[in-house]
Design an enzyme around this catalytic site. Sequence first.
Site, PDB file in Angstrom:
ATOM      1  N   THR A  17       0.821  -1.212   0.000  1.00  0.00           N
ATOM      2  CA  THR A  17       0.000   0.000   0.000  1.00  0.00           C
ATOM      3  C   THR A  17       0.854   1.262   0.000  1.00  0.00           C
ATOM      4  O   THR A  17       0.479   2.286  -0.559  1.00  0.00           O
ATOM      5  CB  THR A  17      -0.922  -0.013   1.244  1.00  0.00           C
ATOM      6  OG1 THR A  17      -1.762  -1.136   1.154  1.00  0.00           O
ATOM      7  CG2 THR A  17      -1.758   1.238   1.345  1.00  0.00           C
ATOM      8  N   SER A  64       1.650  -7.732  -0.917  1.00  0.00           N
ATOM      9  CA  SER A  64       2.368  -8.700  -0.082  1.00  0.00           C
ATOM     10  C   SER A  64       1.528  -9.923   0.253  1.00  0.00           C
ATOM     11  O   SER A  64       2.050 -10.907   0.770  1.00  0.00           O
ATOM     12  CB  SER A  64       2.900  -8.041   1.190  1.00  0.00           C
ATOM     13  OG  SER A  64       1.865  -7.844   2.130  1.00  0.00           O
ATOM     14  N   THR A  97       1.583  -4.354   4.249  1.00  0.00           N
ATOM     15  CA  THR A  97       1.381  -4.636   5.673  1.00  0.00           C
ATOM     16  C   THR A  97       0.813  -6.028   5.940  1.00  0.00           C
ATOM     17  O   THR A  97       0.912  -6.530   7.051  1.00  0.00           O
ATOM     18  CB  THR A  97       0.448  -3.586   6.315  1.00  0.00           C
ATOM     19  OG1 THR A  97      -0.803  -3.613   5.631  1.00  0.00           O
ATOM     20  CG2 THR A  97       1.053  -2.206   6.264  1.00  0.00           C
ATOM     21  N   ASP A  98       0.215  -6.633   4.905  1.00  0.00           N
ATOM     22  CA  ASP A  98      -0.490  -7.903   5.149  1.00  0.00           C
ATOM     23  C   ASP A  98       0.435  -9.007   5.653  1.00  0.00           C
ATOM     24  O   ASP A  98       0.048  -9.804   6.511  1.00  0.00           O
ATOM     25  CB  ASP A  98      -1.208  -8.366   3.877  1.00  0.00           C
ATOM     26  CG  ASP A  98      -2.456  -7.542   3.614  1.00  0.00           C
ATOM     27  OD1 ASP A  98      -2.869  -6.783   4.502  1.00  0.00           O
ATOM     28  OD2 ASP A  98      -3.020  -7.659   2.509  1.00  0.00           O
TER      29      ASP A  98
HETATM   30  N1  GLU Z   1      -2.558  -6.334   0.462  1.00  0.00           N
HETATM   31  C1  GLU Z   1      -1.622  -5.280   0.245  1.00  0.00           C
HETATM   32  C2  GLU Z   1      -0.234  -5.682   0.655  1.00  0.00           C
HETATM   33  O1  GLU Z   1      -0.028  -6.285   1.665  1.00  0.00           O
HETATM   34  C3  GLU Z   1      -2.035  -4.030   0.881  1.00  0.00           C
HETATM   35  C4  GLU Z   1      -1.882  -4.034   2.363  1.00  0.00           C
HETATM   36  C5  GLU Z   1      -0.933  -2.974   2.789  1.00  0.00           C
HETATM   37  O2  GLU Z   1       0.156  -2.806   2.235  1.00  0.00           O
HETATM   38  O3  GLU Z   1      -1.297  -2.280   3.737  1.00  0.00           O
HETATM   39  O4  GLU Z   1       0.703  -5.386  -0.060  1.00  0.00           O
END
Ligand code: GLU
Length: 333
Positions: A17, A64, A97-98
Amino acid sequence: MTQPALPHVVVLAMGGTIAGTAASSTDATGYRAGTTGVDAMLAAVPEVVTKARITGEQFAQMDSSDLTDELLLALAHRVDALLARPDVDGIVITHGTDTLEETAYLLHLVLASAKPVVLVGAMRPASALSADGPINFFAGVAVASDPASAGRGVLVVMNDEIHTARDVTKTASLSIHAFESPYGALGVVVAGRPVYYRGVARPHTTQTEFDLAAIDTLPRAGIIYAHSGLDERVVSLVEAGRYAAIVHAGFGNGTVSSRMIEPLEAARHAGTVIVRATRTGSGHVTAVGASGSVVDGWISVDDQNPPRARILACLALTVTRDPAEIQRIFDTY
Ligand code: GLU
């Protein structure tokens, strides 16, 4: 008087993100992760040059949630090679963040260096109003470039808090305060500087027994999540015997439904390591559990959550297949 040279920090971009964009600045959910590059992020936060000499490297450009163990291991080898260079003082990894906590924990256990390694992410895409990526990135560089961060293991910096990779977990789906540690953060970022209040008791980085140079593949491991009505056939669905390890995210103190004992035991006899964890979100799983749900030769996780227990199981299996030794590793890290 000449000023001391600024530390050299390498920024490895993975996507997420923090590098995501939406069609509108008011849209913080309907976006694509991993669309803008590391150069755009560096250009968006020119303030980082007050903290460090920066080199940017686009290691991946992904959401991610698609991270594989192969790519995770490749990242670890890349970070390891960078840390070995005398001209590199610290690393910042921008990451979705995932799965950030899994990446951080693996690095925490395999990087044999005291130099700071910091993971940062964002909950709002770069295009959003009040995007949190730029400030998290700046704070990450501030932490990675500060000598006070050395020797603390891998750190996660989000929302002005500095967490240890051993403990931190994503606890919210959308809030910018999405990362928490069960025993609290190690410190905070105040006025662009890290302020630490505590250290990490368990061994990490330079103190572990895991030899990254000798690991060219991670054993295959998965998680089974317990729920009422869980069907024992799920074990065959995940091809239990072909997994090197299964983490069972059980009830309470790692309790396993009586229906699951037989298929998990069958998997263990086929060579799979069975690890009891808890789906509760916090707390210790003891070796002796309620009812008949503890079987000799099964491992209990100490306090690790299921995703990090999976990482630790993979690493333990690079060292030993002896259940007593694997239990020792779980009790150590
Ligand atoms: N699903 C995405 C990832 O993990 C967006 C979640 C994020 O980065 O906050 O890359």
